[in-house]
Motif scaffolding. Structure first.
Motif, PDB file in Angstrom:
ATOM      1  N   PHE A  17      72.943 -27.994  82.391  1.00 59.52           N
ATOM      2  CA  PHE A  17      72.170 -27.823  83.615  1.00 59.52           C
ATOM      3  C   PHE A  17      71.579 -26.433  83.651  1.00 59.52           C
ATOM      4  O   PHE A  17      72.288 -25.431  83.495  1.00 59.52           O
ATOM      5  N   SER A  18      70.260 -26.359  83.839  1.00 61.13           N
ATOM      6  CA  SER A  18      69.580 -25.078  84.020  1.00 61.13           C
ATOM      7  C   SER A  18      68.829 -25.099  85.329  1.00 61.13           C
ATOM      8  O   SER A  18      67.951 -25.936  85.553  1.00 61.13           O
ATOM      9  N   GLY A  19      69.177 -24.157  86.215  1.00 59.89           N
ATOM     10  CA  GLY A  19      68.484 -24.001  87.489  1.00 59.89           C
ATOM     11  C   GLY A  19      68.000 -22.580  87.673  1.00 59.89           C
ATOM     12  O   GLY A  19      67.849 -22.113  88.800  1.00 59.89           O
ATOM     13  N   SER A  20      67.740 -21.882  86.585  1.00 61.81           N
ATOM     14  CA  SER A  20      67.323 -20.480  86.677  1.00 61.81           C
ATOM     15  C   SER A  20      65.940 -20.352  87.312  1.00 61.81           C
ATOM     16  O   SER A  20      65.164 -21.307  87.352  1.00 61.81           O
ATOM     17  N   ASP A  21      65.651 -19.161  87.821  1.00 60.96           N
ATOM     18  CA  ASP A  21      64.329 -18.828  88.350  1.00 60.96           C
ATOM     19  C   ASP A  21      63.894 -19.789  89.456  1.00 60.96           C
ATOM     20  O   ASP A  21      62.811 -20.367  89.404  1.00 60.96           O
ATOM     21  N   ASN A  22      64.769 -19.964  90.430  1.00 60.66           N
ATOM     22  CA  ASN A  22      64.445 -20.718  91.628  1.00 60.66           C
ATOM     23  C   ASN A  22      64.736 -19.840  92.842  1.00 60.66           C
ATOM     24  O   ASN A  22      64.733 -18.605  92.726  1.00 60.66           O
ATOM     25  N   GLN A  23      64.988 -20.448  93.974  1.00 63.01           N
ATOM     26  CA  GLN A  23      65.253 -19.693  95.205  1.00 63.01           C
ATOM     27  C   GLN A  23      66.598 -20.087  95.804  1.00 63.01           C
ATOM     28  O   GLN A  23      66.768 -20.113  97.022  1.00 63.01           O
ATOM     29  N   PHE A  24      67.565 -20.411  94.940  1.00 64.05           N
ATOM     30  CA  PHE A  24      68.897 -20.758  95.417  1.00 64.05           C
ATOM     31  C   PHE A  24      69.559 -19.524  96.029  1.00 64.05           C
ATOM     32  O   PHE A  24      69.387 -18.404  95.531  1.00 64.05           O
ATOM     33  N   SER A  25      70.332 -19.737  97.081  1.00 64.36           N
ATOM     34  CA  SER A  25      71.023 -18.630  97.739  1.00 64.36           C
ATOM     35  C   SER A  25      72.405 -19.100  98.183  1.00 64.36           C
ATOM     36  O   SER A  25      72.793 -20.249  97.950  1.00 64.36           O
ATOM     37  N   GLY A  26      73.132 -18.191  98.810  1.00 60.25           N
ATOM     38  CA  GLY A  26      74.497 -18.518  99.225  1.00 60.25           C
ATOM     39  C   GLY A  26      75.445 -18.455  98.045  1.00 60.25           C
ATOM     40  O   GLY A  26      75.128 -17.909  96.978  1.00 60.25           O
ATOM     41  N   GLU A  27      76.625 -19.013  98.210  1.00 60.05           N
ATOM     42  CA  GLU A  27      77.612 -19.009  97.138  1.00 60.05           C
ATOM     43  C   GLU A  27      77.327 -20.125  96.136  1.00 60.05           C
ATOM     44  O   GLU A  27      76.730 -21.154  96.477  1.00 60.05           O
ATOM     45  N   ILE A  28      77.742 -19.927  94.903  1.00 62.52           N
ATOM     46  CA  ILE A  28      77.632 -20.987  93.904  1.00 62.52           C
ATOM     47  C   ILE A  28      78.537 -22.132  94.344  1.00 62.52           C
ATOM     48  O   ILE A  28      79.730 -21.938  94.586  1.00 62.52           O
ATOM     49  N   PRO A  29      78.006 -23.334  94.508  1.00 61.90           N
ATOM     50  CA  PRO A  29      78.811 -24.447  95.042  1.00 61.90           C
ATOM     51  C   PRO A  29      80.048 -24.730  94.187  1.00 61.90           C
ATOM     52  O   PRO A  29      79.963 -24.827  92.958  1.00 61.90           O
ATOM     53  N   ARG A  30      81.167 -24.886  94.864  1.00 63.01           N
ATOM     54  CA  ARG A  30      82.410 -25.177  94.152  1.00 63.01           C
ATOM     55  C   ARG A  30      82.395 -26.571  93.536  1.00 63.01           C
ATOM     56  O   ARG A  30      83.231 -26.896  92.694  1.00 63.01           O
ATOM     57  N   ALA A  31      81.432 -27.397  93.927  1.00 64.75           N
ATOM     58  CA  ALA A  31      81.327 -28.738  93.339  1.00 64.75           C
ATOM     59  C   ALA A  31      81.071 -28.669  91.829  1.00 64.75           C
ATOM     60  O   ALA A  31      81.356 -29.624  91.101  1.00 64.75           O
ATOM     61  N   ILE A  32      80.544 -27.531  91.370  1.00 58.30           N
ATOM     62  CA  ILE A  32      80.316 -27.361  89.926  1.00 58.30           C
ATOM     63  C   ILE A  32      81.644 -27.435  89.173  1.00 58.30           C
ATOM     64  O   ILE A  32      81.676 -27.813  87.997  1.00 58.30           O
ATOM     65  N   CYS A  33      82.727 -27.114  89.860  1.00 64.59           N
ATOM     66  CA  CYS A  33      84.053 -27.158  89.213  1.00 64.59           C
ATOM     67  C   CYS A  33      84.433 -28.573  88.782  1.00 64.59           C
ATOM     68  O   CYS A  33      85.308 -28.751  87.929  1.00 64.59           O
ATOM     69  N   GLU A  34      83.799 -29.565  89.379  1.00 59.26           N
ATOM     70  CA  GLU A  34      84.151 -30.952  89.059  1.00 59.26           C
ATOM     71  C   GLU A  34      83.423 -31.475  87.820  1.00 59.26           C
ATOM     72  O   GLU A  34      83.686 -32.594  87.381  1.00 59.26           O
ATOM     73  N   LEU A  35      82.513 -30.676  87.271  1.00 55.82           N
ATOM     74  CA  LEU A  35      81.734 -31.119  86.111  1.00 55.82           C
ATOM     75  C   LEU A  35      82.543 -30.835  84.848  1.00 55.82           C
ATOM     76  O   LEU A  35      82.330 -29.854  84.137  1.00 55.82           O
ATOM     77  N   VAL A  36      83.454 -31.716  84.543  1.00 54.46           N
ATOM     78  CA  VAL A  36      84.422 -31.473  83.472  1.00 54.46           C
ATOM     79  C   VAL A  36      83.805 -31.538  82.084  1.00 54.46           C
ATOM     80  O   VAL A  36      84.385 -31.053  81.110  1.00 54.46           O
ATOM     81  N   ALA A  37      82.600 -32.130  81.961  1.00 53.64           N
ATOM     82  CA  ALA A  37      81.951 -32.238  80.652  1.00 53.64           C
ATOM     83  C   ALA A  37      80.929 -31.133  80.427  1.00 53.64           C
ATOM     84  O   ALA A  37      80.280 -31.104  79.378  1.00 53.64           O
ATOM     85  N   LEU A  38      80.786 -30.217  81.391  1.00 47.60           N
ATOM     86  CA  LEU A  38      79.708 -29.230  81.346  1.00 47.60           C
ATOM     87  C   LEU A  38      79.870 -28.281  80.164  1.00 47.60           C
ATOM     88  O   LEU A  38      80.900 -27.629  79.991  1.00 47.60           O
TER      89      LEU A  38
END
Length: 668
Positions: free
Chosen positions: A350-371
């Motif tokens: 997953f690449s989401g670089s160079d956007n306008q995301f803000s706030g904390e990095i979502p903890r839901a990313i922790c569930e991506l066990v194949a990442l």
């Protein structure tokens, strides 16, 4: 090295030594193995030209020499191998033209010579070979128009790859004679902005893969022209201006579609019916608005690249991708997204670089066990780094955000190959759990507030190539009590603008093998996913060069070998071992407290382009030997205690006077 004694096994029929780390020249004694039917020396380090004796292997049917460093012209002696059915010379350094008459290879079925330096035109005799099925000439320097000639009998050629050469002029209509083709790659053909008659491809009814990317034509292509090609499953039209009608219907087996840089203005609606689509790339267009919800409903879609557009959001609920998808790869970088979508557990890249995301990095990313790869650089994330990333993560890029706190050791995967958390507000020490990352190649923590001693334990990482600690609060000496520090693969070393101190031992750089000689280096971090070819995410890092800052990205990593220790508090002499680093391009030791003379042996650094020794306490003369460095275009000796005449060499005299300022004893 393959011993000469191999030639004593004269009744040997199969010799397969691939992936054996063999070096040196291929021994001429191989020519004694006249019963040999298969010879495979692929994926080794063989150098030099093929021995003429190989022309004696008249029973040979299969020759594999892939991924060596073999050189010289195409060995004409190989034309004696009348029984040969397969030549595989890919990924070497062969050069020159192919022989004009290849008709003696009457049984040849497979001829693969991609990734070499072959040049000139393609001899039309190669198309007269009655058995030829696979012809791979990609990524060479072939040029001129393509002339297939008059085929005396129907060609059996099924796979024809010409991409990434220097062909120019019109695309030959003769290609339509190759009616058995199932794969055709003409990418990067230079038509000189001419027109292309795309109808010539309609005669190729068996085509399953067609690559016309970046053929440099001013023609506009109506994509519907390919509708009659009912077997077409892989189509790349990148770089061509397209006409896409709302009623377009592509062949039902289409599983790979690449339409990058095609000046597309709206999301292609015909894709809603592309139920067999596995791989979609519509990057680098001008599509704005929201990504349609129906995209994630395509039943077998696994790889999506919509980067470098003007997308601002996703239709549907926040979990629309998660609940619909079996996505493996998603690249949404360089858009204007503000909300990070929930991703399915199947996600590997997953690449989401160079956007306008803000706030904390979502903890839901922790569930991506194949990442395997996560790229969130150049956004507005704040808060801390989640202590929970996948244990198989190999690429983690979080640079240029506003992340703070310490780097949690729980987020260090032992599989990391590339880590960039530069330009944040991270504090604490560098996590020592990195010592378990034996595959780590790229480490960038620049421009944070990390406070730590120099991590001497990094020398235990055998694959480390790029180390950037610049602009932090590191302190203390950078040498071990034993003196030298062995970094056998290191080629970019930037520890500038910290508080490092002490004297560098004279043999400090003696174990930096990659800077001593030319070695093969990788410039891209591979992304492991299926689909045609491989995907890559380019590293990038800032670099001080010739007195200004530049960004090094992509292929620049194959060129630059740099050392920057500026802006610290080092003392003593410049280490004598610096003159061993003959591949060094940039050397910056400015703004320290180095003393003693400038070593004349710096003239051994024959590839040096930029030298900055300013703002130290160096004394003595500027060595005239430095004038021999023909690539040295920028040097700075200002603010030292140098004396004597400025050498008359052109390279030195051409410098701005500011390069010698504030050295009261200098004259000339």
């Amino acid at each position: 090295m393959l011993p000469d004694s191999i030639g004593k096994l004269k009744y040997l029929r199969v010799l397969s030594l691939n992936y054996c780390n063999l070096l040196g020249r291929i021994p001429s004694s191989l020519g004694n193995l006249t019963f040999l039917a298969k010879l495979d020396l692929s994926f080794n380090g063989f150098t030099g030209e093929l021995p003429n004796s190989m022309g004696s292997l008249n029973r040979l049917t299969n020759l594999g020499l892939v991924s060596n460093k073999l050189s010289g012209n195409f060995p004409h002696v190989l034309l004696n191998l009348s029984e040969i059915t397969k030549f595989d010379l890919r990924s070497n350094q062969f050069e020159g033209m192919l022989p004009s008459n290849m008709s003696t290879l009457s049984k040849l079925e497979d001829f693969e010579i991609s990734d070499n330096l072959f040049s000139g035109s393609i001899p039309n005799s190669i198309f007269m070979l009655p058995s030829l099925v696979h012809l791979d000439l990609e990524r060479n320097d072939f040029s001129g128009p393509l002339e297939i000639g008059n085929l005396s009998s129907p060609s059996k050629l099924g796979s024809f790859a010409l991409g990434e050469n220097n062909f120019n002029g019109p695309i030959s209509e003769c290609i339509s004679k190759l009616t058995e083709l199932w794969l055709l790659d003409l990418s990067f053909w230079n038509t000189r902005r001419g027109m292309v008659d795309f109808n010539i491809f309609l005669q190729l009814e068996s085509l399953t893969l067609l690559d016309l990317s970046y053929i440099n034509t001013r023609s506009t292509l109506d994509v519907s022209i390919f509708s009659p090609l009912l077997s077409l499953s892989d189509l790349d039209l990148s770089g061509i201006n397209l006409k896409i009608s709302s009623t377009l219907s592509l062949p039902s087996p289409m599983d790979t579609l690449i339409l990058s840089s095609c000046n597309i203005l709206e999301f292609p609606k015909f894709l809603e019916n592309a139920t067999s689509l596995l791989y979609l790339d519509i990057s680098a267009n001008q599509i704005e608005g929201q990504v349609p919800e129906w995209l994630w409903g395509l039943p077998v879609l696994r790889y999506v690249n919509i980067s470098q557009n003007l997308f601002s959001g996703f239709e549907g609920s926040v979990d629309v991708i998660q609940i619909r998808g079996g996505l493996v790869m998603l690249d949404i970088s360089s858009n204007t997204f503000q909300d990070l979508p929930l991703l399915p557990n199947s996600m590997k890249f997953f690449s989401g670089s160079d956007n306008q995301f803000s706030g904390e990095i979502p903890r839901a990313i922790c569930e991506l066990v194949a990442l395997d790869t996560l790229v969130l650089s150049n956004n507005n994330f704040n808060g801390s780094i989640p202590p929970c990333f996948s244990t198989i993560l190999s690429v983690l890029y979080l640079g240029n955000n506003s992340l703070s706190g310490i780097f949690p050791k729980e987020s260090i995967s032992d599989n990391l190959r590339s880590l960039d958390v530069g330009s944040n507000q991270l504090s604490g020490e560098l996590p020592k759990s990195l010592i378990n990352c034996t595959q780590l190649e790229f480490l960038n923590v620049e421009d944070n507030i990390i406070k730590d001693k120099f991590p001497l334990w990094l020398r235990l990482l055998p694959n480390l190539q790029i180390l950037v600690l610049r602009s932090n609060d590191f302190y203390g000496p950078i040498s071990s009590p034993g003196g030298s520090l062995s970094f056998p693969k290191l080629r970019i070393f930037d520890i500038s603008d910290n508080r490092f101190t002490g004297v560098l031992p004279s043999d400090y750089f003696s174990g930096w093998t990659a800077m001593l000689s030319v070695v093969d280096i990788e410039d891209r971090t591979p992304i492991r996913f299926a689909g045609r070819g491989s995907g890559y995410y380019h590293k990038s890092v800032g670099l001080a060069n010739k007195g200004s800052n530049m960004e090094l990205v992509g292929s620049g990593f194959t060129i630059y070998k740099t050392i920057d220790v500026s802006g610290n508090r080092f003392e003593g002499n410049i280490p004598k071992s610096i003159d061993l680093l003959k591949e060094l391009i940039v050397l910056n030791m400015s703004n320290n407290a180095f003393t003693g003379h400038i070593p004349p042996s710096l003239s051994n650094l024959t590839n040096l382009q930029s030298l900055d020794l300013s703002q130290n306490r160096l004394s003595g003369e500027i060595p005239p030997e430095l004038g021999k460095l023909t690539f040295l275009g920028w040097m700075n000796f200002s603010y030292n205690r140098l004396e004597g005449p400025i050498p008359q060499a052109t390279q030195i005299q051409s410098q701005n006077s500011s390069s010698f300022a504030e050295n009261p004893g200098l004259c000339g």
